[in-house]
Design a protein around this motif. Structure first.
Motif, PDB file in Angstrom:
ATOM      1  N   LYS A   1       0.826  -1.211   0.000  1.00  0.00           N
ATOM      2  CA  LYS A   1       0.000   0.000   0.000  1.00  0.00           C
ATOM      3  C   LYS A   1       0.858   1.257   0.000  1.00  0.00           C
ATOM      4  N   ASP A   2       2.183   1.090  -0.012  1.00  0.00           N
ATOM      5  CA  ASP A   2       3.095   2.235   0.015  1.00  0.00           C
ATOM      6  C   ASP A   2       2.930   3.033  -1.279  1.00  0.00           C
ATOM      7  N   PRO A   3       2.482   4.311  -1.214  1.00  0.00           N
ATOM      8  CA  PRO A   3       2.254   5.084  -2.449  1.00  0.00           C
ATOM      9  C   PRO A   3       3.518   5.296  -3.264  1.00  0.00           C
ATOM     10  N   PHE A   4       4.704   5.368  -2.601  1.00  0.00           N
ATOM     11  CA  PHE A   4       5.948   5.583  -3.340  1.00  0.00           C
ATOM     12  C   PHE A   4       6.344   4.329  -4.123  1.00  0.00           C
TER      13      PHE A   4
ATOM     14  N   PRO B   1      16.448   0.877 -10.562  1.00  0.00           N
ATOM     15  CA  PRO B   1      15.065   1.025 -10.070  1.00  0.00           C
ATOM     16  C   PRO B   1      14.954   0.994  -8.551  1.00  0.00           C
ATOM     17  N   MET B   2      15.824   0.262  -7.867  1.00  0.00           N
ATOM     18  CA  MET B   2      15.681   0.071  -6.430  1.00  0.00           C
ATOM     19  C   MET B   2      15.911   1.366  -5.640  1.00  0.00           C
ATOM     20  N   ILE B   3      16.743   2.248  -6.150  1.00  0.00           N
ATOM     21  CA  ILE B   3      17.078   3.454  -5.381  1.00  0.00           C
ATOM     22  C   ILE B   3      16.637   4.728  -6.100  1.00  0.00           C
ATOM     23  N   ARG B   4      15.862   4.619  -7.186  1.00  0.00           N
ATOM     24  CA  ARG B   4      15.479   5.803  -7.956  1.00  0.00           C
ATOM     25  C   ARG B   4      14.752   6.826  -7.100  1.00  0.00           C
ATOM     26  N   MET B   5      13.734   6.370  -6.358  1.00  0.00           N
ATOM     27  CA  MET B   5      12.918   7.337  -5.622  1.00  0.00           C
ATOM     28  C   MET B   5      13.699   7.979  -4.477  1.00  0.00           C
ATOM     29  N   TYR B   6      14.722   7.309  -3.957  1.00  0.00           N
ATOM     30  CA  TYR B   6      15.527   7.893  -2.883  1.00  0.00           C
ATOM     31  C   TYR B   6      16.506   8.920  -3.440  1.00  0.00           C
TER      32      TYR B   6
ATOM     33  N   TYR C   1      12.848   5.231   4.174  1.00  0.00           N
ATOM     34  CA  TYR C   1      13.390   6.569   4.004  1.00  0.00           C
ATOM     35  C   TYR C   1      14.911   6.485   3.897  1.00  0.00           C
ATOM     36  N   LEU C   2      15.506   7.561   3.369  1.00  0.00           N
ATOM     37  CA  LEU C   2      16.953   7.607   3.153  1.00  0.00           C
ATOM     38  C   LEU C   2      17.616   8.339   4.319  1.00  0.00           C
ATOM     39  N   ALA C   3      18.550   7.674   4.962  1.00  0.00           N
ATOM     40  CA  ALA C   3      19.238   8.262   6.118  1.00  0.00           C
ATOM     41  C   ALA C   3      20.736   8.338   5.830  1.00  0.00           C
ATOM     42  N   LEU C   4      21.218   9.499   5.365  1.00  0.00           N
ATOM     43  CA  LEU C   4      22.632   9.720   5.057  1.00  0.00           C
ATOM     44  C   LEU C   4      23.250  10.607   6.132  1.00  0.00           C
ATOM     45  N   ASP C   5      24.517  10.388   6.421  1.00  0.00           N
ATOM     46  CA  ASP C   5      25.200  11.254   7.372  1.00  0.00           C
ATOM     47  C   ASP C   5      25.472  12.599   6.704  1.00  0.00           C
ATOM     48  N   PRO C   6      25.601  13.663   7.462  1.00  0.00           N
ATOM     49  CA  PRO C   6      25.771  15.012   6.883  1.00  0.00           C
ATOM     50  C   PRO C   6      26.959  15.141   5.940  1.00  0.00           C
ATOM     51  N   THR C   7      28.077  14.512   6.258  1.00  0.00           N
ATOM     52  CA  THR C   7      29.255  14.630   5.401  1.00  0.00           C
ATOM     53  C   THR C   7      29.000  14.030   4.025  1.00  0.00           C
ATOM     54  N   THR C   8      28.427  12.814   4.008  1.00  0.00           N
ATOM     55  CA  THR C   8      28.113  12.158   2.739  1.00  0.00           C
ATOM     56  C   THR C   8      27.088  12.968   1.956  1.00  0.00           C
ATOM     57  N   SER C   9      26.115  13.518   2.658  1.00  0.00           N
ATOM     58  CA  SER C   9      25.081  14.311   1.989  1.00  0.00           C
ATOM     59  C   SER C   9      25.690  15.522   1.294  1.00  0.00           C
ATOM     60  N   GLN C  10      26.600  16.213   1.968  1.00  0.00           N
ATOM     61  CA  GLN C  10      27.215  17.387   1.365  1.00  0.00           C
ATOM     62  C   GLN C  10      28.036  17.020   0.137  1.00  0.00           C
ATOM     63  N   ILE C  11      28.725  15.879   0.187  1.00  0.00           N
ATOM     64  CA  ILE C  11      29.513  15.437  -0.971  1.00  0.00           C
ATOM     65  C   ILE C  11      28.587  15.145  -2.157  1.00  0.00           C
ATOM     66  N   ILE C  12      27.495  14.441  -1.875  1.00  0.00           N
ATOM     67  CA  ILE C  12      26.566  14.094  -2.950  1.00  0.00           C
ATOM     68  C   ILE C  12      25.948  15.363  -3.543  1.00  0.00           C
ATOM     69  N   TYR C  13      25.527  16.312  -2.694  1.00  0.00           N
ATOM     70  CA  TYR C  13      24.926  17.560  -3.176  1.00  0.00           C
ATOM     71  C   TYR C  13      25.908  18.331  -4.052  1.00  0.00           C
ATOM     72  N   ARG C  14      27.178  18.384  -3.630  1.00  0.00           N
ATOM     73  CA  ARG C  14      28.176  19.130  -4.397  1.00  0.00           C
ATOM     74  C   ARG C  14      28.414  18.484  -5.763  1.00  0.00           C
ATOM     75  N   ASN C  15      28.570  17.155  -5.795  1.00  0.00           N
ATOM     76  CA  ASN C  15      28.841  16.473  -7.060  1.00  0.00           C
ATOM     77  C   ASN C  15      27.640  16.527  -8.002  1.00  0.00           C
ATOM     78  N   VAL C  16      26.454  16.348  -7.439  1.00  0.00           N
ATOM     79  CA  VAL C  16      25.241  16.424  -8.276  1.00  0.00           C
ATOM     80  C   VAL C  16      25.086  17.825  -8.853  1.00  0.00           C
TER      81      VAL C  16
ATOM     82  N   GLU D   1      22.677   1.180   0.995  1.00  0.00           N
ATOM     83  CA  GLU D   1      22.931   0.800   2.382  1.00  0.00           C
ATOM     84  C   GLU D   1      22.306   1.784   3.365  1.00  0.00           C
ATOM     85  N   SER D   2      21.997   2.999   2.916  1.00  0.00           N
ATOM     86  CA  SER D   2      21.460   4.031   3.812  1.00  0.00           C
ATOM     87  C   SER D   2      19.943   4.022   3.866  1.00  0.00           C
ATOM     88  N   ILE D   3      19.292   3.124   3.147  1.00  0.00           N
ATOM     89  CA  ILE D   3      17.821   3.057   3.175  1.00  0.00           C
ATOM     90  C   ILE D   3      17.388   2.387   4.474  1.00  0.00           C
ATOM     91  N   GLN D   4      16.570   3.071   5.247  1.00  0.00           N
ATOM     92  CA  GLN D   4      16.069   2.565   6.511  1.00  0.00           C
ATOM     93  C   GLN D   4      14.598   2.157   6.351  1.00  0.00           C
TER      94      GLN D   4
END
Length: 677
Positions: A549-552, A637-642, A602-617, A592-595
């Motif tokens: 029933k998960d809408p996502f 497909p497994m991680i597209r929505m995250y 939901y996606l749970a990334l540590d702040p350092t990894t998040s900043q690296i991903i945001y900068r590269n993207v 590995e960060s999907i909880q």
């Protein structure tokens, strides 16, 4: 009773036709003649008491039936006159009492009635019906556009719009029918003259040959009977033709004919004083005994009506004040303030010509086209857009609100054009620097003199109304998921149910509720995926709703089912797709960060990894944008929505696709990679 009403008219018409063939006794003829007079008088009175023509929409058909009935009576009375020398008490009474037993007087009266009916009333009614039918048909497109404009402005509801359109169609049909039906009255008048002449000549001959009457007796007897028959027919015909004239000459009003005449003719009591004075002056030259009483009645009537108008004015003012106070005290008045329009477009007073059709504004027409465009592109029925002026805004400013919240604004110059460079600026093209409101591109406001020069230099030049329409369209597309509520989804479900009842019965509410379907459709619209193919969407939901029933998650299944649509939306010519891919280390890190929790994943990334991903993207997106291409991310497909959640924070317009959403024949070309370093 209902069955009797259904067959009453067909049986009546059959009996009328039989009257033309079967001989009737004189007592029955008299009875039917009285019914004819009563029916004609009823129709005349009904036409006077109707407030609009459509209230008597059966009149054209009724006119044909009454004309046929009258002609059948003419045939029957002619048969009775020529075979028996008698046509009943009614015709005899008209021949003896009405015309005083004088054939010459009767013939003159008959001819006067025919002239009044044929030349005056019928001819005028025919012309009015013809002109009304022509003007009604010519005015239909304008009336339809006016209804659409009122609907877009929120002045009327969808139901009221449908009723108005139906009324316009009925008016066109009615006046078209009246144009043809008026020919019945004209033909009836001609038939009455012909039948009278036949009765007089035929009766005169039959009286001498078969009844052995002398010339005087035969002429007197059959002429009186023929004229009596003609008068009995022409008086009802005159009433019917008068009713025809009243019906086709009725204009828009709120009352019946009597109320309109008395209220409009006597609406100006002071004019009665002028008429009274004129009649009194004429009395000195004609007859004071005759004119002075009339003048006195007119003067007194004008004074009484003037006093009544003053009293009514005072009473109406008191009623209006009481209604205003009652409305202020009413709790419903506060409830109305709680209503929020789905979409609002407000503008300063300087942009009023943009929406005023009398000043050449076509904003309302453009809104209609925008709603149609969104329906075709996204499959979304855009709610009514509330358009109004706001004196608190700058003269040339406009704002767009979604659910009462400001989401976009801009300023335009109505007497200028917006010029956007294709990449190479021309110093000779000068204007007022600005920013294109829909896409944020640098632009110039230029006047008419510079327009041609800018177009030659390669600039894209658009007028001010087109700038507003484009901005409004993009805002609606960007916030389409916010405009789709449960009520709108219910309407979409009901629409599909008309053609796919089995699908809807299985899906709603057995597998998913309206709210759960709404979340899936909103997720699609949020990423600019059209929901027009509702059958495929609902089929996919019915297939997988029993597992989750998960809408996502359901959204991901639906996107895969819409692979052909998504491929055509983003691939060049449906064959080549240039994408930015994700490095294996980053993809593994996200997986590995999907909880998992009871409320969903939901996606749970540590702040350092998040900043690296945001900068590269962000670097990859900016690099692709500078080349003039559209950045598109392609991921498993497994991680597209995250990963979509990550990209959405930086640039929500950038699409994120999965491999399962592409057609097999599409060639994928990687033009960038996002890594975790």
């Amino acid at each position: 009773m209902k069955q009797f009403r259904q067959i009453a008219i067909p049986v009546t018409i059959v009996l009328i036709i039989m009257m033309m063939v079967l001989p009737l006794p004189t007592w029955l003829l008299s009875f039917l003649l009285i019914i004819n007079i009563s029916l004609s008088l009823t129709i005349l009175l009904v036409s006077m008491f109707t407030t609009e023509p459509l209230q008597f929409s059966i009149f054209p058909s009724l006119l044909l039936i009454t004309t046929l009935f009258r002609l059948a009576l003419n045939v029957s009375t002619t048969r009775s006159i020529l075979t028996r020398g008698d046509a009943g008490k009614v015709i005899e009474a008209f021949g003896q009492f009405v015309v005083g037993g004088n054939p010459v007087v009767g013939f003159i009266v008959f001819m006067i009635l025919v002239v009044i009916q044929f030349v005056v009333i019928t001819k005028g009614s025919e012309r009015v019906a013809e002109v009304a039918a022509r003007f009604t048909l010519d005015a239909m497109p304008g009336k339809q556009m006016s209804i659409d404009a009122d609907l877009n402005a929120g002045m009327i509801t969808e139901q009221e719009a449908r009723e108005r359109r139906r009324t316009i169609e009925r008016e066109a049909d009615f006046y078209g029918a009246m144009d043809g039906a008026s020919k019945f009255v004209k033909g009836d008048a001609i038939a009455g003259i012909v039948i009278l002449i036949i009765n007089i000549i035929g009766g005169f001959i039959i009286g001498m040959v078969y009844f052995h009457l002398d010339v005087a007796q035969s002429a007197a007897r059959f002429t009186l009977l023929s004229i009596g028959d003609g008068l009995v027919s022409q008086i009802p015909a005159l009433m019917i033709s008068t009713a025809t004239g009243i019906i086709v000459t009725r204009a828009a009003s709120e009352g019946n004919l009597s109320e309109d005449v008395t209220s409009q003719i006597f609406a100006y009591p002071k004019l009665l004083y002028i008429v009274a004075a004129t009649i009194a002056v004429l009395g000195f030259f004609i007859s004071p005994i005759t004119t002075f009483p009339v003048a006195g009645v007119l003067a007194i009537g004008g004074y009484r009506m003037q006093q009544n108008q003053l009293k009514e004015q005072v009473i109406n003012e008191q009623i209006e004040e009481e209604q205003e106070m009652e409305q202020i005290r009413s709790p419903e008045n506060v409830m109305q303030l709680l209503s929020i329009d789905p979409i609002e477009f407000e503008f300063g007073y300087g942009l009023i010509p943009l929406a005023d059709a009398n000043q050449g504004g076509d904003l309302l027409d453009r809104v209609i086209m925008i709603r149609r465009q969104i329906a075709l592109e996204l499959g979304l029925m855009v709610p009514v857009i509330r358009i109004r002026d706001n004196i608190q805004l700058k003269p040339n400013q406009y704002i767009i609100k979604i659910r009462g919240n400001l989401v976009a604004e801009g300023e335009i110059l109505l007497d200028h054009y917006l010029a956007m460079s294709s990449g190479v600026d021309d110093d000779s093209v000068t204007g007022i620097e600005t920013t294109e409101p829909a896409f944020g591109l640098p632009a110039l406001w230029i006047n008419e003199e510079v327009r041609e020069k800018a177009e030659i230099a390669g600039y894209t030049v658009v007028d001010a109304p087109s700038v507003v329409a484009t901005h409004l369209t993009e805002v609606i597309k960007r916030h389409a998921h916010e405009l789709l509520g449960r009520q709108e989804v219910r309407a979409l479900v009901d629409h599909v149910k008309e053609s796919q009842p089995a699908l809807i019965e299985e899906l709603v509410p057995n597998l998913l509720s309206i709210g759960e379907i709404q979340k899936v459709l909103a997720n699609l619209l949020k990423e600019k995926v059209s929901i027009r193919n509702l059958v495929t969407i609902f089929e996919t939901l019915a297939d997988y709703a029993s597992y989750t029933k998960d809408p996502f998650v359901l959204t991901e299944y639906v996107r895969q089912a819409l692979a052909r649509q998504i491929t055509l939306q983003y691939a060049e010519n449906g064959k080549l797709l240039k994408v930015i891919t994700i490095g294996p280390d980053l993809e593994k890190k996200i997986a590995e960060s999907i909880q998992h929790s009871e409320q969903g994943n939901y996606l749970a990334l540590d702040p350092t990894t998040s900043q690296i991903i945001y900068r590269n993207v962000s670097e990859q997106i900016n690099r692709i944008v500078k080349t003039g291409s559209q950045p598109i991310f392609l991921i498993s497909p497994m991680i597209r929505m995250y990963f979509r959640q990550v990209v959405e924070r930086l640039m929500p317009e950038v699409p994120v696709l999965s491999y399962n959403e592409l057609e097999p024949h599409v060639e994928v070309q990687s033009i960038g990679v996002v890594n975790l370093q």
